[in-house]
Scaffold this motif. Structure first.
Motif, short mmCIF file in Angstrom:
data_model
loop_
_atom_site.label_atom_id
_atom_site.label_comp_id
_atom_site.label_asym_id
_atom_site.label_seq_id
_atom_site.Cartn_x
_atom_site.Cartn_y
_atom_site.Cartn_z
N UNK A 226 0.81 -1.22 0.00
CA UNK A 226 0.00 0.00 0.00
C UNK A 226 0.84 1.27 0.00
N UNK A 227 2.16 1.13 0.22
CA UNK A 227 3.06 2.29 0.18
C UNK A 227 4.04 2.18 -0.98
N UNK A 228 3.66 1.41 -2.00
CA UNK A 228 4.51 1.23 -3.18
C UNK A 228 5.90 0.71 -2.82
N UNK A 229 5.92 -0.16 -1.81
CA UNK A 229 7.18 -0.80 -1.42
C UNK A 229 8.04 0.00 -0.48
N UNK A 230 7.65 1.23 -0.16
CA UNK A 230 8.50 2.11 0.65
C UNK A 230 8.47 1.76 2.14
N UNK A 231 7.32 1.35 2.64
CA UNK A 231 7.16 1.15 4.08
C UNK A 231 6.62 2.39 4.75
N UNK A 232 6.57 2.36 6.07
CA UNK A 232 5.94 3.41 6.87
C UNK A 232 7.00 4.24 7.59
N UNK A 233 6.77 5.54 7.64
CA UNK A 233 7.76 6.46 8.25
C UNK A 233 7.84 6.30 9.77
N UNK A 234 6.69 6.12 10.43
CA UNK A 234 6.66 5.98 11.88
C UNK A 234 5.79 4.78 12.23
N UNK A 235 6.33 3.91 13.06
CA UNK A 235 5.59 2.75 13.55
C UNK A 235 5.60 2.77 15.07
N UNK A 236 4.43 2.67 15.68
CA UNK A 236 4.32 2.53 17.12
C UNK A 236 4.27 1.03 17.44
N UNK A 237 4.97 0.62 18.49
CA UNK A 237 5.10 -0.81 18.78
C UNK A 237 4.91 -1.05 20.27
N UNK A 238 3.96 -1.93 20.64
CA UNK A 238 3.61 -2.09 22.05
C UNK A 238 3.90 -3.48 22.61
N UNK A 239 4.44 -4.40 21.80
CA UNK A 239 4.68 -5.75 22.30
C UNK A 239 6.08 -5.94 22.86
N UNK A 240 7.07 -5.20 22.33
CA UNK A 240 8.43 -5.31 22.83
C UNK A 240 9.19 -6.51 22.33
N UNK A 241 8.58 -7.35 21.51
CA UNK A 241 9.28 -8.52 20.99
C UNK A 241 8.30 -9.46 20.30
N UNK A 242 8.84 -10.50 19.70
CA UNK A 242 7.99 -11.49 19.04
C UNK A 242 7.65 -11.13 17.61
N UNK A 243 6.65 -11.81 17.06
CA UNK A 243 6.30 -11.68 15.64
C UNK A 243 5.84 -10.27 15.28
N UNK A 244 5.02 -9.66 16.13
CA UNK A 244 4.52 -8.32 15.80
C UNK A 244 5.66 -7.32 15.79
N UNK A 245 6.59 -7.44 16.73
CA UNK A 245 7.77 -6.57 16.74
C UNK A 245 8.56 -6.75 15.44
N UNK A 246 8.79 -7.99 15.04
CA UNK A 246 9.55 -8.25 13.82
C UNK A 246 8.84 -7.72 12.58
N UNK A 247 7.54 -7.92 12.51
CA UNK A 247 6.78 -7.41 11.38
C UNK A 247 6.76 -5.89 11.35
N UNK A 248 6.76 -5.28 12.53
CA UNK A 248 6.81 -3.82 12.62
C UNK A 248 8.09 -3.31 11.97
N UNK A 249 9.20 -3.99 12.27
CA UNK A 249 10.46 -3.60 11.67
C UNK A 249 10.45 -3.80 10.16
N UNK A 250 9.83 -4.89 9.71
CA UNK A 250 9.76 -5.16 8.27
C UNK A 250 8.94 -4.10 7.54
N UNK A 251 8.00 -3.47 8.24
CA UNK A 251 7.15 -2.46 7.60
C UNK A 251 7.77 -1.08 7.61
N UNK A 252 8.93 -0.91 8.26
CA UNK A 252 9.52 0.42 8.47
C UNK A 252 10.27 0.90 7.23
#
Length: 351
Positions: A226-252
């Motif tokens: 949805x961002x033409x491959x660029x990713x997101x400028x700011x991601x808020x992350x509340x889990x501190x680890x695990x799959x959601x944390x890793x996916x958050x980094x992948x979306x950055x």
């Protein structure tokens, strides 16, 4: 129970030295709470006794109840609840600038304890008058959810107009504030992370442009698409680890900022330092109590700015459920099962 004003003294006299409270007698499930009579606290030097009208239920309360890893200990029996609003009932010594009868809200001491009760003790430095035109329900959500959202986006991530942002738990307490604040700051597009299909419409109504099911294993691919491959400028992350944390980094995105503000996942995460450097990315942390302790002037300014946004109608305080304090177990069940779309408020004087 009858309340009597006592002349020009520093106390609002109550006939009883007891009060109702919801105390945690053991760690575990919500049924560990006991709604019972306990001794009413007495303020000492630089303290205020608040007759609690509204207490906000926060995820930190769930972590304490479950005895999850938390920065502060939770000795039993415990009265949880870190954020309250109500009327000043009594003043300790050396208290100035506030008087009995004033409407106030406060973040409570010991890392946020004592609020699940009809009366609570607050430090005068953490006690703030409620702005005219604001309800106690609204005021009880301002700091832990509202200031957290505002400072993370504006002061920590330095979100700029036209930048994109991903907000997890988008219909919860912090998330419902964060979507609206991101919109005020000019973010575009705003991605709302939802875990249930039923919450998608609520997130979009708050102002998100897209609602992403971040319970899916590879949700970062949808964000990148949805961002033409660029990713997101700011991601808020509340889990501190695990799959959601890793996916958050992948979306950055390149030059992106990942702000960590919780450890809901109770798992440890790891980041390759070289990866941050190659992509000019930033990993940032946020803890609201630390902001008020270490940078009180900036934190109070954020609180004032948030209040102005609410009173002007630019931000709506989303309250999902209002329950009597006696139903604290139900409140925790609702929050834990992710059924809420906004804040949950407990009312100690509601039968």
């Amino acid at each position: 129970m009858t309340t009597i004003a006592r002349g020009n003294t520093n106390e609002l006299l109550d006939e009883s030295d007891r009060m109702k409270a919801a105390r945690l007698h053991g760690y575990g499930k919500p049924d560990m709470f006991v709604y019972e009579d306990v001794e009413k606290p007495t303020p000492t030097s630089n303290q205020v006794l608040i007759k609690v009208e509204s207490v906000s239920v926060n995820f930190a309360d769930l972590m304490r109840r479950r005895n999850d890893s938390y920065p502060y200990p939770t000795p039993l029996p415990a009265i949880l609840g870190g954020e309250v609003a109500g009327t000043v009932a009594a003043l300790g010594e050396d208290v100035e600038g506030i008087k009995v009868g004033d409407l106030v809200f406060a973040v409570l001491p010991n890392g946020g304890m004592g609020g699940y009760a009809q009366y609570a003790i607050a430090d005068i430095r953490q006690t703030i008058p409620i702005p005219q035109g604001m309800t106690t329900d609204q005021a009880s959500t301002l700091v832990i959810a509202g200031v957290t959202a505002l400072q993370m986006l504006r002061d920590v991530a330095r979100l700029q107009p036209g930048e994109s942002v991903f907000i997890p738990g988008a219909t919860g307490g912090v998330g419902s504030y964060a979507i609206q604040i991101a919109k005020v700051l000019g973010a575009n597009p705003i991605f709302a992370g939802v875990s249930l299909e039923s919450k998608r419409d609520s997130a979009l109504q708050l102002g998100a442009h897209y609602a992403i099911d971040y319970s899916q294993a590879t949700w970062s691919q949808e964000v990148r698409s949805l961002t033409d491959g660029k990713g997101v400028d700011v991601v808020l992350e509340m889990t501190g680890g695990g799959d959601i944390f890793n996916e958050s980094f992948e979306s950055l995105a390149t030059f992106g900022r990942l702000v960590i503000y919780g450890s809901a996942g109770q798992t440890k995460g790891s980041v390759e330092p070289g990866r941050l450097g190659r992509a000019n990315q930033s990993l940032l942390g946020y803890y609201v109590a630390g902001q008020f302790q270490g940078r009180p002037r900036a934190a109070v300014q954020a609180l004032q700015d948030l209040s102005a946004l609410i009173l002007s109608g630019q931000i709506e305080v989303k309250i999902s459920h209002t329950l009597p304090l006696s139903q604290v177990a139900k409140a925790h069940e609702i929050l834990e099962s992710r059924q809420s779309t906004g804040k949950i408020i407990l009312k100690p004087w509601l039968n």
